[in-house]
Design a protein around this motif. Structure first.
Motif, PDB file in Angstrom:
ATOM      1  N   GLU A 645     -21.973  43.064 -70.179  1.00 32.61           N
ATOM      2  CA  GLU A 645     -22.961  42.284 -69.423  1.00 32.61           C
ATOM      3  C   GLU A 645     -22.763  42.516 -67.930  1.00 32.61           C
ATOM      4  N   ILE A 646     -23.885  42.628 -67.225  1.00 30.65           N
ATOM      5  CA  ILE A 646     -23.830  42.797 -65.767  1.00 30.65           C
ATOM      6  C   ILE A 646     -24.136  41.443 -65.133  1.00 30.65           C
ATOM      7  N   VAL A 647     -23.102  40.844 -64.564  1.00 26.06           N
ATOM      8  CA  VAL A 647     -23.196  39.497 -63.994  1.00 26.06           C
ATOM      9  C   VAL A 647     -23.571  39.636 -62.517  1.00 26.06           C
ATOM     10  N   GLN A 648     -24.601  38.913 -62.123  1.00 26.77           N
ATOM     11  CA  GLN A 648     -25.123  39.085 -60.761  1.00 26.77           C
ATOM     12  C   GLN A 648     -25.050  37.789 -59.962  1.00 26.77           C
ATOM     13  N   CYS A 649     -24.711  37.918 -58.691  1.00 23.62           N
ATOM     14  CA  CYS A 649     -24.565  36.746 -57.828  1.00 23.62           C
ATOM     15  C   CYS A 649     -25.498  36.877 -56.624  1.00 23.62           C
ATOM     16  N   TYR A 650     -26.396  35.919 -56.488  1.00 28.67           N
ATOM     17  CA  TYR A 650     -27.394  35.935 -55.408  1.00 28.67           C
ATOM     18  C   TYR A 650     -27.213  34.707 -54.516  1.00 28.67           C
ATOM     19  N   VAL A 651     -27.616  34.840 -53.252  1.00 28.71           N
ATOM     20  CA  VAL A 651     -27.600  33.665 -52.387  1.00 28.71           C
ATOM     21  C   VAL A 651     -28.959  33.480 -51.714  1.00 28.71           C
ATOM     22  N   GLN A 652     -29.171  32.265 -51.269  1.00 27.79           N
ATOM     23  CA  GLN A 652     -30.363  31.955 -50.477  1.00 27.79           C
ATOM     24  C   GLN A 652     -29.961  30.989 -49.377  1.00 27.79           C
ATOM     25  N   ARG A 660     -34.952  33.492 -44.067  1.00 24.13           N
ATOM     26  CA  ARG A 660     -34.070  34.331 -44.879  1.00 24.13           C
ATOM     27  C   ARG A 660     -34.729  34.602 -46.242  1.00 24.13           C
ATOM     28  N   PRO A 661     -34.347  35.719 -46.878  1.00 21.59           N
ATOM     29  CA  PRO A 661     -34.932  36.053 -48.181  1.00 21.59           C
ATOM     30  C   PRO A 661     -34.715  34.954 -49.220  1.00 21.59           C
ATOM     31  N   VAL A 662     -35.625  34.853 -50.181  1.00 23.32           N
ATOM     32  CA  VAL A 662     -35.497  33.819 -51.216  1.00 23.32           C
ATOM     33  C   VAL A 662     -34.259  34.072 -52.076  1.00 23.32           C
ATOM     34  N   ARG A 663     -33.858  35.325 -52.189  1.00 26.68           N
ATOM     35  CA  ARG A 663     -32.609  35.685 -52.867  1.00 26.68           C
ATOM     36  C   ARG A 663     -32.087  36.975 -52.282  1.00 26.68           C
ATOM     37  N   GLN A 664     -30.778  37.092 -52.215  1.00 28.96           N
ATOM     38  CA  GLN A 664     -30.145  38.356 -51.839  1.00 28.96           C
ATOM     39  C   GLN A 664     -28.961  38.576 -52.745  1.00 28.96           C
ATOM     40  N   LEU A 665     -28.883  39.753 -53.330  1.00 30.52           N
ATOM     41  CA  LEU A 665     -27.737  40.085 -54.173  1.00 30.52           C
ATOM     42  C   LEU A 665     -26.503  40.194 -53.275  1.00 30.52           C
ATOM     43  N   LYS A 666     -25.446  39.482 -53.625  1.00 35.20           N
ATOM     44  CA  LYS A 666     -24.231  39.547 -52.812  1.00 35.20           C
ATOM     45  C   LYS A 666     -23.063  40.171 -53.549  1.00 35.20           C
ATOM     46  N   ASP A 667     -23.111  40.161 -54.879  1.00 32.21           N
ATOM     47  CA  ASP A 667     -22.017  40.797 -55.631  1.00 32.21           C
ATOM     48  C   ASP A 667     -22.445  40.934 -57.093  1.00 32.21           C
ATOM     49  N   PHE A 668     -21.725  41.781 -57.814  1.00 28.53           N
ATOM     50  CA  PHE A 668     -21.994  41.922 -59.247  1.00 28.53           C
ATOM     51  C   PHE A 668     -20.726  42.368 -59.946  1.00 28.53           C
ATOM     52  N   ALA A 669     -20.680  42.154 -61.251  1.00 29.78           N
ATOM     53  CA  ALA A 669     -19.527  42.588 -62.039  1.00 29.78           C
ATOM     54  C   ALA A 669     -20.021  42.979 -63.412  1.00 29.78           C
TER      55      ALA A 669
END
Ligand code: BGC
Length: 724
Positions: A645-652, A660-669
């Motif tokens: 599984e590709i786990v994704q972490c977004y911030v707003q 600022r963007p409604v979401r931005q990818l900040k990290d993944f694993a």
């Protein structure tokens, strides 16, 4: 350890005439002579626009008499070739350079090794869907092993142009719409290509391209203008190039486009102030093909001489294909319009990369024997298959029609199911059609007696095939000529002919499984409705067929996730997840930001992809700590199969000095989970990673409320929030 060649460079420069220095700035390609009196560039064009096939291209390249401009080479007027990809020719030309020129300066061989040399791996857009830097590095290494064995010293890759517009054909050559992913992808490729020591015979210099923001061309049309705020340029486009420079890339290719009115080829802000001064780059800057001369047409230079003057003053070291430097620089230096110190700097950059590659000490880096022993090794094919499998994204799987059971009888339809030559996608000039395995061939190799119905089959044959099968598999999408360079599309659908086939198959009432081959997102809502399953295979490379069957038959559980948004209709382009909110976000009421005749939502969002198992996200925790925001989540495999599984972490950031963007990818694993297993993933988002630019281009720390989302795609649920 980094070696210092500066004194050797200076010593050599002191012996060189002005002509010899200018000669070091000249890259050319072989011209084909005789019956095929076309330049290498034109031949490439012919292949790309479909006038000749990839096979014919290969045949012409290997049989036609080629003119390598050897008199110019002997006279010290050629420093580098583009497009020489065989050990024998490379060796012969190198001997002329080293043994027959006055100073014996070795040649530098450049080549477009974009996604594999002979063992073609999936197109970059596909491979990015694996979200796996180790894989990106590994396939980069295979490309370098093969290409260097064939005499190549430098590849014109990675391309890290963030691309948010699916109409642009070159979206296929990069890692999609996200800046963080492009940065990680580019850095991994640089490591893979270059290895730990550039002077080793199997190390290939990386040339990062296309600097900068080539992917932001207006309306998705190739080569088009780029006009954007400096804030956006720095937040969304520049970091991926910088990541490659930081990873040690030794060459950079400026882009064809202009940025805010100044073409990158003559843009001294870009090539000097940013690249060299701010980022500390001291490698080679090489133009895109003919780009210096094209500055005249662009309307920034009065004539070829003026273009050459502006380019070298701006910091362009080497001229690819336009011949403007070799024609005009001598006069420009003699008249004082170009100081000799500028020429020295450019020639010095060329000599530096040649020293770093070890060419002065070991100019003959390969042999035909090594080439023969290296190309298409079985272990490289295994890696190509792994990469293709990990690139595949399962987009729909109604009633778990996939994976197919061993006893299922399937019938295969569509030209792309049997067309080997199409499997490589664009930019695979070292490829051979015979190396590729189609789906139809892979079925036969597995002993599956699935009937294949080619595009010429008439109605009756098609019906009979459909009647004899439990499921119908349709291979549709784009040919490799429909994406890549100069292949923008104003309508990113599947052709009407292919849609007719899908409708016909769906009319039988049997489940239709669509396998998509394409180099960009496609707007395919009707296809999505009609199909029971949609398998996004992209252009998967030499191991296309076996990899697709690994997924269809369930030997491998799909794990790929989209790195580019699939719009529902072309008119939504450019469509991307990291957009900003207007004051009137699209909604039910009339006066909101939307279309009258198209949905607001994409067909498939960024980050999305299904699996044969299911995952649950629980126990989300978001905390402010000294080194950054700590985000943790427990992920459980709740289905019946092991999977990745590709786990994704977004911030707003809810407020800011600029929206600022409604979401931005900040990290993944990417994690492996056995059925029933739970793993906790922790991300640490450093505060520096939340910085952005204010109206005056001052870097600003994140502030106010920060929402954090964690999950399996860009529509992930809220994990928590903190006040910065
Ligand atoms: C492309 C580059 C490529 C170059 C050399 C150009 O047309 O834009 O990406 O590296 O050709 O072949």
């Amino acid at each position: 350890m980094k070696k210092d060649y500066e004194s050797r460079i200076q010593e050599l420069l002191s012996k060189m005439t002005i002509e010899e220095k200018i000669g070091q700035l000249q890259q050319c390609g072989p011209s084909l002579v005789g019956a095929f009196d076309v330049s290498f560039d034109e031949l490439l064009n012919m292949m790309f626009d479909g006038r000749i096939s990839q096979e014919e291209f290969g045949r012409l390249m290997s049989t036609a008499e080629q003119d390598f401009h050897e008199e110019d080479l002997r006279a010290g007027r050629i420093s580098s070739y583009n497009g020489v990809g065989d050990a024998g020719t490379a060796d012969r030309l190198q001997r002329i350079a080293v043994e027959e020129t006055r100073l014996g300066i070795p040649l530098l061989f450049g080549y477009d090794v974009i996604h594999g040399f002979r063992t073609v791996t999936p197109i970059p857009l596909a491979e990015s869907c694996a979200w796996e830097p180790e894989l990106w590095e590994k396939t980069g290494r295979v490309a370098a092993e093969e290409a260097t064995a064939a005499g190549v010293h430098m590849t014109f890759a990675p391309m890290v142009d963030v691309a948010k517009d699916a109409r642009w054909g070159r979206i296929s050559e990069g890692a999609g719409e996200d800046v963080l992913l492009n940065s990680a992808y580019g850095a991994a490729k640089v490591r893979g290509f270059q290895g730990d020591d550039l002077s080793k015979e199997n190390a290939m210099a990386a040339c990062v391209k296309h600097f900068a923001a080539y992917g932001a061309g207006e309306a998705g049309r190739d080569y088009n203008r780029v006009d954007m705020s400096p804030q956006r340029l720095w937040e969304e486009y520049m970091p991926s190039y910088q990541a490659c420079v930081d990873a040690g890339a030794r060459a950079v290719m400026p882009a064809f486009n202009d940025i805010n009115g100044v073409p990158c080829s003559v843009n001294s802000w870009l090539l000097r102030d940013i690249l060299r001064e701010r980022w500390g780059f001291n490698g080679l800057v090489i133009s895109d093909s003919n780009a210096i001369a094209e500055c005249v047409i662009h309307g920034i230079a009065a004539d070829r001489k003026d273009a050459a003057r502006q380019a070298i003053l701006a910091g362009m070291d080497m001229d690819m294909a336009s011949n403007t430097y070799i024609e005009c620089l001598k006069e420009l230096v003699e008249s004082g319009e170009v100081p000799e110190s500028v020429l020295d700097e450019a020639a010095g950059d060329v000599l530096r990369i040649k020293f770093e590659l070890g060419l002065f000490d070991h100019p003959y880096r390969t042999t035909q024997k090594r080439e023969q022993e290296t190309l298409l090794r079985p272990e490289y094919r295994t890696i190509a298959r792994e990469a293709a499998v990990k690139s595949i994204v399962l987009l729909k799987n109604k009633d778990r029609v996939l994976p197919l059971k061993p006893e299922t009888k399937a019938a295969l339809f569509g030209a792309l199911a049997a067309d080997k030559g199409q499997m490589t996608g664009s930019w695979a000039i070292g490829a051979k059609e015979k190396d590729c395995v189609s789906m139809a061939e892979a079925c036969a190799a597995r002993g599956l007696d699935w009937q294949y119905c080619g595009p010429d089959a008439d109605e009756a044959v098609l019906q009979a095939a459909a009647e004899g099968a439990d499921v119908l598999i349709a291979a549709v999408g784009e040919t490799k000529e429909e994406s890549g360079e100069a292949a923008s599309r104003a309508d990113i659908t599947v052709s009407e002919e292919q849609m007719r086939l899908i409708r016909q198959l769906a009319d039988t009432g049997k489940p239709v499984i669509v396998v998509l081959f394409n180099g960009r997102p496609l707007a395919i809502p009707e296809l999505h409705e009609l199909a029971a399953a949609v398998v996004e295979a992209w252009h998967p490379g030499v191991e296309a067929g076996p990899a697709i069957l690994d997924i269809l038959c369930g030997d491998v559980n799909p794990s790929g996730k989209l790195t580019t948004t699939f719009p529902a209709v072309t008119g939504q382009c450019p469509m991307y997840y990291a957009h900003i909110n207007t004051g009137r976000p699209g909604g039910k009421s009339k006066f909101t930001s939307k279309y009258l005749d198209a949905p607001l939502e994409p067909l498939y969002p960024f980050g999305y992809g299904l699996s044969y198992t299911t995952y649950a996200y629980t126990g989300q925790k978001v905390e402010k700590k000294e080194d950054g925001i700590h985000v943790s989540v427990a992920v459980t495999n709740t289905g019946g199969r092991d999977g990745d599984e590709i786990v994704q972490c977004y911030v707003q950031q809810m407020t800011g000095r600029r929206v600022r963007p409604v979401r931005q990818l900040k990290d993944f694993a990417k994690i492996s989970l056995k059925t029933g297993e739970t793993k906790t993933v922790t991300f640490v988002i450093p505060y520096a990673g939340l910085r952005y630019y204010d109206w005056e281009m001052k870097e600003t720390p994140g502030e106010g409320i920060l929402k954090v989302y964690v999950g399996g795609d860009s529509q992930a649920e809220l994990a928590g929030q903190v006040v910065l």
